[in-house]
Design an enzyme around this catalytic site. Structure first.
Site, PDB file in Angstrom:
ATOM      1  N   LYS A  13       0.832  -1.217   0.000  1.00 58.93           N
ATOM      2  CA  LYS A  13       0.000   0.000   0.000  1.00 58.93           C
ATOM      3  C   LYS A  13       0.862   1.261   0.000  1.00 58.93           C
ATOM      4  O   LYS A  13       0.609   2.200  -0.748  1.00 58.93           O
ATOM      5  CB  LYS A  13      -0.917   0.043   1.244  1.00 58.93           C
ATOM      6  N   ARG A  88     -10.218   0.935   7.477  1.00 54.07           N
ATOM      7  CA  ARG A  88      -9.765  -0.387   7.894  1.00 54.07           C
ATOM      8  C   ARG A  88     -10.847  -1.166   8.615  1.00 54.07           C
ATOM      9  O   ARG A  88     -10.571  -2.228   9.174  1.00 54.07           O
ATOM     10  CB  ARG A  88      -8.638  -0.186   8.895  1.00 54.07           C
ATOM     11  N   ARG A 127      11.732  -5.838   5.638  1.00 48.60           N
ATOM     12  CA  ARG A 127      11.577  -4.424   5.274  1.00 48.60           C
ATOM     13  C   ARG A 127      12.452  -3.548   6.169  1.00 48.60           C
ATOM     14  O   ARG A 127      12.552  -3.780   7.369  1.00 48.60           O
ATOM     15  CB  ARG A 127      10.115  -4.007   5.430  1.00 48.60           C
ATOM     16  N   ARG A 160      10.638  -1.401  11.513  1.00 51.93           N
ATOM     17  CA  ARG A 160       9.523  -0.945  12.336  1.00 51.93           C
ATOM     18  C   ARG A 160       9.339  -1.869  13.532  1.00 51.93           C
ATOM     19  O   ARG A 160       9.541  -3.076  13.435  1.00 51.93           O
ATOM     20  CB  ARG A 160       8.234  -0.922  11.494  1.00 51.93           C
ATOM     21  N   ARG A 171      -1.052  -8.674  13.235  1.00 47.77           N
ATOM     22  CA  ARG A 171      -1.609  -7.682  12.301  1.00 47.77           C
ATOM     23  C   ARG A 171      -2.393  -8.365  11.178  1.00 47.77           C
ATOM     24  O   ARG A 171      -3.427  -7.856  10.736  1.00 47.77           O
ATOM     25  CB  ARG A 171      -0.478  -6.823  11.709  1.00 47.77           C
TER      26      ARG A 171
HETATM   27  P1  G5P Z   1       0.226   0.808   8.537  1.00 47.78           P
HETATM   28  O1  G5P Z   1       1.440   1.633   8.620  1.00 47.78           O
HETATM   29  O2  G5P Z   1      -0.825   1.183   7.585  1.00 47.78           O
HETATM   30  P2  G5P Z   1       0.077  -1.940   7.570  1.00 47.78           P
HETATM   31  O3  G5P Z   1       0.309  -3.071   8.502  1.00 47.78           O
HETATM   32  O4  G5P Z   1      -1.308  -1.794   7.056  1.00 47.78           O
HETATM   33  O5  G5P Z   1       0.689  -0.687   8.340  1.00 47.78           O
HETATM   34  P3  G5P Z   1       2.408  -1.802   6.073  1.00 47.78           P
HETATM   35  O6  G5P Z   1       3.158  -2.703   6.982  1.00 47.78           O
HETATM   36  O7  G5P Z   1       2.725  -0.351   6.090  1.00 47.78           O
HETATM   37  O8  G5P Z   1       0.863  -2.010   6.270  1.00 47.78           O
HETATM   38  P4  G5P Z   1       2.301  -1.789   3.181  1.00 47.78           P
HETATM   39  O9  G5P Z   1       2.296  -0.307   3.230  1.00 47.78           O
HETATM   40  O10 G5P Z   1       1.087  -2.472   2.601  1.00 47.78           O
HETATM   41  O11 G5P Z   1       2.578  -2.421   4.609  1.00 47.78           O
HETATM   42  O12 G5P Z   1       3.549  -2.322   2.408  1.00 47.78           O
HETATM   43  P5  G5P Z   1       4.903  -1.554   1.924  1.00 47.78           P
HETATM   44  O13 G5P Z   1       5.601  -0.930   3.066  1.00 47.78           O
HETATM   45  O14 G5P Z   1       4.591  -0.704   0.731  1.00 47.78           O
HETATM   46  O15 G5P Z   1       5.747  -2.812   1.401  1.00 47.78           O
HETATM   47  C1  G5P Z   1       6.140  -3.855   2.272  1.00 47.78           C
HETATM   48  C2  G5P Z   1       7.442  -4.479   1.726  1.00 47.78           C
HETATM   49  O16 G5P Z   1       7.178  -5.092   0.457  1.00 47.78           O
HETATM   50  C3  G5P Z   1       8.570  -3.459   1.472  1.00 47.78           C
HETATM   51  O17 G5P Z   1       9.801  -4.054   1.824  1.00 47.78           O
HETATM   52  C4  G5P Z   1       8.496  -3.176  -0.028  1.00 47.78           C
HETATM   53  O18 G5P Z   1       9.765  -2.846  -0.560  1.00 47.78           O
HETATM   54  C5  G5P Z   1       7.964  -4.488  -0.586  1.00 47.78           C
HETATM   55  N1  G5P Z   1       7.033  -4.242  -1.725  1.00 47.78           N
HETATM   56  C6  G5P Z   1       6.056  -3.313  -1.773  1.00 47.78           C
HETATM   57  N2  G5P Z   1       5.377  -3.353  -2.929  1.00 47.78           N
HETATM   58  C7  G5P Z   1       5.929  -4.364  -3.655  1.00 47.78           C
HETATM   59  C8  G5P Z   1       5.655  -4.906  -4.962  1.00 47.78           C
HETATM   60  O19 G5P Z   1       4.752  -4.453  -5.694  1.00 47.78           O
HETATM   61  N3  G5P Z   1       6.434  -5.933  -5.352  1.00 47.78           N
HETATM   62  C9  G5P Z   1       7.438  -6.435  -4.558  1.00 47.78           C
HETATM   63  N4  G5P Z   1       8.139  -7.447  -5.034  1.00 47.78           N
HETATM   64  N5  G5P Z   1       7.726  -5.947  -3.323  1.00 47.78           N
HETATM   65  C10 G5P Z   1       6.994  -4.927  -2.874  1.00 47.78           C
HETATM   66  O20 G5P Z   1      -0.455   0.749   9.988  1.00 47.78           O
HETATM   67  C11 G5P Z   1       0.335   0.490  11.117  1.00 47.78           C
HETATM   68  C12 G5P Z   1      -0.533   0.519  12.349  1.00 47.78           C
HETATM   69  O21 G5P Z   1      -1.117   1.816  12.491  1.00 47.78           O
HETATM   70  C13 G5P Z   1      -2.445   1.729  13.005  1.00 47.78           C
HETATM   71  C14 G5P Z   1      -2.646   0.264  13.360  1.00 47.78           C
HETATM   72  O22 G5P Z   1      -2.178   0.066  14.675  1.00 47.78           O
HETATM   73  C15 G5P Z   1      -1.721  -0.439  12.363  1.00 47.78           C
HETATM   74  O23 G5P Z   1      -1.344  -1.753  12.803  1.00 47.78           O
HETATM   75  N6  G5P Z   1      -3.363   2.208  11.967  1.00 47.78           N
HETATM   76  C16 G5P Z   1      -4.700   2.230  12.083  1.00 47.78           C
HETATM   77  N7  G5P Z   1      -5.527   1.841  13.095  1.00 47.78           N
HETATM   78  C17 G5P Z   1      -6.842   1.988  12.887  1.00 47.78           C
HETATM   79  N8  G5P Z   1      -7.362   2.461  11.732  1.00 47.78           N
HETATM   80  C18 G5P Z   1      -6.576   2.871  10.705  1.00 47.78           C
HETATM   81  N9  G5P Z   1      -7.117   3.359   9.576  1.00 47.78           N
HETATM   82  C19 G5P Z   1      -5.176   2.762  10.867  1.00 47.78           C
HETATM   83  N10 G5P Z   1      -4.133   3.039  10.072  1.00 47.78           N
HETATM   84  C20 G5P Z   1      -3.043   2.696  10.749  1.00 47.78           C
HETATM   85 MG    MG Z   2       2.475   1.145   4.751  1.00 49.34          MG
END
Ligand code: G5P
Ligand code: MG
Length: 217
Positions: A13, A88, A127, A160, A171
């Site tokens: 994302k 979410r 990551r 992280r 998660r």
């Molecule tokens: P976050 O920060 O929103 P998450 O758990 O939803 O956290 P996260 O971990 O940030 O999601 P992401 O953004 O989906 O993951 O993924 P990313 O960081 O882009 O990529 C992950 C890895 O894969 C990286 O190493 C990247 O290089 C690789 N990668 C990415 N894309 C690709 C691709 O296309 N191909 C390949 N090969 N690799 C790829 O939320 C954190 C916390 O905040 C709170 C909650 O406590 C949550 O747990 N929170 C909320 N709580 C309530 N409501 C909400 N709306 C909330 N929002 C946040």
């Molecule tokens: Mg993210």
């Protein structure tokens, strides 16, 4: 263009949200990043959210809705936005509809990134990111040029706190229970675009853009 990126932790994302924001000239609004910035700065929002974020639980819906209400009311969001990590839960999605109605706006598409669980765990435990400029890397598929240093700003890279295997599993369970009902919610509104998120980063971006062109005419 008003977009939501929906997907499990690690589905891409943040990575794809940033690229789409640049592509369409709209702000990427990442609720996780906003919460972590608040935690680092010690704001009331960050202090209240700290334990929940670090343990992999969701922050309260009313807190998140207030944050989004304020953020979408800012001038830079008037021409569009890409929401990363929000909504979410069903109450958040319903609240977003109320906020958009008040603004006289509508979503154009909800992009759901599909990635198998095994890959998600691998991606998150590998990551690293830069606390200074927010750049995200992956030790296997997208490593920085110099180990431990950000390519963009030279800052030190960190993992992280919620990227340990145990918290990642928690998660993923929270995502399954609270966020997957949004897939039917947005499908029933004709907004859902499912994209396989397993390719390279540019391949997935190209798939998303192709899907958006098909959906938004
Ligand atoms: P976050 O920060 O929103 P998450 O758990 O939803 O956290 P996260 O971990 O940030 O999601 P992401 O953004 O989906 O993951 O993924 P990313 O960081 O882009 O990529 C992950 C890895 O894969 C990286 O190493 C990247 O290089 C690789 N990668 C990415 N894309 C690709 C691709 O296309 N191909 C390949 N090969 N690799 C790829 O939320 C954190 C916390 O905040 C709170 C909650 O406590 C949550 O747990 N929170 C909320 N709580 C309530 N409501 C909400 N709306 C909330 N929002 C946040
Ligand atoms: Mg993210």
């Amino acid at each position: 263009m008003r977009l939501v990126i929906l997907g499990a932790p690690g589905s891409g994302k943040g990575t794809q949200g940033e690229l789409l924001g640049k592509r369409y000239g709209i702000p990427q609004i990442a609720t996780g990043d906003i919460l972590r910035a608040g935690m680092a700065a010690g704001t009331p929002l960050g202090t209240g959210a700290r334990d929940l974020v670090n343990e992999g639980s969701l922050v309260q819906d009313d807190v998140m809705l207030e944050l989004i209400d304020r953020r979408l009311g800012r001038a830079d969001a008037a021409k569009g936005f890409v929401l990363d990590g929000f909504p979410r839960s069903i109450p958040q999605a319903e609240g977003l509809e109320r906020i958009l109605k008040k603004l006289g706006a509508k979503l154009d598409a909800v992009i759901k990134l599909d990635v198998p669980k095994r890959v998600l765990i691998e991606r998150l435990t590998e990551r690293t990111s830069c606390p200074g400029c927010g750049s995200v890397y992956n030790l296997s598929s997208n490593p920085p040029v110099a180990a431990g240093r950000c390519d963009r700003c030279g800052g030190g890279l960190v993992s992280r706190v919620d990227d340990t295997e145990e918290t990642v599993r928690k998660r993923l369970n929270v995502y399954q229970a609270s966020t997957t009902p949004l897939i039917d919610f947005y499908d029933s509104r004709g907004l859902l675009l499912i994209v396989h998120g397993l390719g390279t980063i540019p391949e997935v971006t190209a798939e998303i853009e192709k899907g958006i062109r098909g959906l938004v005419r």
